[in-house]
Design an enzyme around this catalytic site. Structure first.
Site, PDB file in Angstrom:
ATOM      1  N   ASP A  32     -37.598 -77.304 -24.131  1.00 25.12           N
ATOM      2  CA  ASP A  32     -37.974 -75.900 -24.322  1.00 25.12           C
ATOM      3  C   ASP A  32     -39.480 -75.747 -24.137  1.00 25.12           C
ATOM      4  OD1 ASP A  32     -36.423 -73.341 -25.949  1.00 25.12           O
ATOM      5  OD2 ASP A  32     -38.610 -73.280 -25.726  1.00 25.12           O
ATOM      6  N   ASN A  89     -27.660 -68.743 -29.272  1.00 18.94           N
ATOM      7  CA  ASN A  89     -27.982 -67.361 -29.625  1.00 18.94           C
ATOM      8  C   ASN A  89     -27.242 -66.438 -28.669  1.00 18.94           C
ATOM      9  OD1 ASN A  89     -29.813 -68.189 -31.620  1.00 18.94           O
ATOM     10  ND2 ASN A  89     -31.457 -68.417 -30.120  1.00 18.94           N
ATOM     11  N   HIS A 102     -26.985 -70.881 -23.017  1.00 16.36           N
ATOM     12  CA  HIS A 102     -27.698 -72.137 -23.226  1.00 16.36           C
ATOM     13  C   HIS A 102     -27.560 -72.531 -24.682  1.00 16.36           C
ATOM     14  CE1 HIS A 102     -30.417 -68.729 -23.787  1.00 16.36           C
ATOM     15  NE2 HIS A 102     -30.989 -69.428 -24.750  1.00 16.36           N
TER      16      HIS A 102
HETATM   17  P1  5GP Z   1     -32.993 -67.819 -26.470  1.00 16.70           P
HETATM   18  O1  5GP Z   1     -34.081 -67.100 -27.198  1.00 16.70           O
HETATM   19  O2  5GP Z   1     -32.449 -66.991 -25.318  1.00 16.70           O
HETATM   20  O3  5GP Z   1     -31.911 -68.387 -27.331  1.00 16.70           O
HETATM   21  O4  5GP Z   1     -33.672 -69.108 -25.837  1.00 16.70           O
HETATM   22  C1  5GP Z   1     -34.426 -69.063 -24.679  1.00 16.70           C
HETATM   23  C2  5GP Z   1     -35.360 -70.238 -24.768  1.00 16.70           C
HETATM   24  O5  5GP Z   1     -35.870 -70.490 -23.474  1.00 16.70           O
HETATM   25  C3  5GP Z   1     -36.554 -70.012 -25.689  1.00 16.70           C
HETATM   26  O6  5GP Z   1     -36.550 -70.977 -26.720  1.00 16.70           O
HETATM   27  C4  5GP Z   1     -37.759 -70.145 -24.762  1.00 16.70           C
HETATM   28  O7  5GP Z   1     -38.841 -70.800 -25.362  1.00 16.70           O
HETATM   29  C5  5GP Z   1     -37.189 -70.933 -23.593  1.00 16.70           C
HETATM   30  N1  5GP Z   1     -37.817 -70.654 -22.319  1.00 16.70           N
HETATM   31  C6  5GP Z   1     -38.153 -69.433 -21.814  1.00 16.70           C
HETATM   32  N2  5GP Z   1     -38.694 -69.565 -20.599  1.00 16.70           N
HETATM   33  C7  5GP Z   1     -38.706 -70.897 -20.321  1.00 16.70           C
HETATM   34  C8  5GP Z   1     -39.169 -71.660 -19.200  1.00 16.70           C
HETATM   35  O8  5GP Z   1     -39.665 -71.134 -18.200  1.00 16.70           O
HETATM   36  N3  5GP Z   1     -39.028 -73.012 -19.268  1.00 16.70           N
HETATM   37  C9  5GP Z   1     -38.479 -73.630 -20.364  1.00 16.70           C
HETATM   38  N4  5GP Z   1     -38.383 -74.970 -20.330  1.00 16.70           N
HETATM   39  N5  5GP Z   1     -38.029 -72.935 -21.432  1.00 16.70           N
HETATM   40  C10 5GP Z   1     -38.138 -71.603 -21.412  1.00 16.70           C
END
Ligand code: 5GP
Ligand code: ZN
Length: 116
Positions: A32, A89, A102
């Site tokens: 992440d 989530n 994810h």
């Molecule tokens: P969500 O909030 O949708 O459950 O998780 C999305 C996750 O993707 C977040 O924890 C965020 O930090 C991560 N994320 C967003 N953009 C990127 C990216 O460009 N690269 C990586 N490795 N993680 C990302």
């Protein structure tokens, strides 16, 4: 969100570079970008599935695979025995910010419950 606009599809295809920690025919695992624990990985199914609401019966084996990959990675990275969390989530109130399903794998510290 359309597949063509999807951040995680672009990472999976290599259009946006993110070194995979693990990959196979079904999933790609990356770190992440904003880690919330000493170990914070994202298990990304290669298929563009928007969220848990879009899972179909044909995805049942994929979801099982995600959990087994995450558990194996926790073992390999050395934080399995102290415990970890696998999180999905879903939607606005669930805190989903990327519209490609994810699974977060978090470990390496004591995680609070209930979540905020
Ligand atoms: P969500 O909030 O949708 O459950 O998780 C999305 C996750 O993707 C977040 O924890 C965020 O930090 C991560 N994320 C967003 N953009 C990127 C990216 O460009 N690269 C990586 N490795 N993680 C990302
Ligand atoms: Zn996608």
């Amino acid at each position: 969100m359309a597949k063509e606009e999807c951040l995680f599809c672009k990472i999976i295809s290599g259009e946006i570079p993110a070194p995979p920690v693990y990959e196979d025919e079904q999933v790609v695992v990356i770190r992440d970008i904003s880690p919330q624990a000493p170990h914070h990985f994202l298990v990304l199914p290669r298929e563009h599935i928007v969220s848990a609401l879009n899972l179909e019966e044909r995805h049942d084996a994929l979801v099982g695979h995600v959990f087994r990959v995450a558990a194996r990675l926790a073992r390999e990275q050395g934080f399995a025995d102290s415990g970890f969390r696998i999180v999905n989530n879903c939607g606005r109130d669930g805190g989903q910010t990327v519209g490609h399903i994810h699974f977060h794998l978090l470990g390496g510290r004591s995680l609070e419950w209930p979540p905020g």
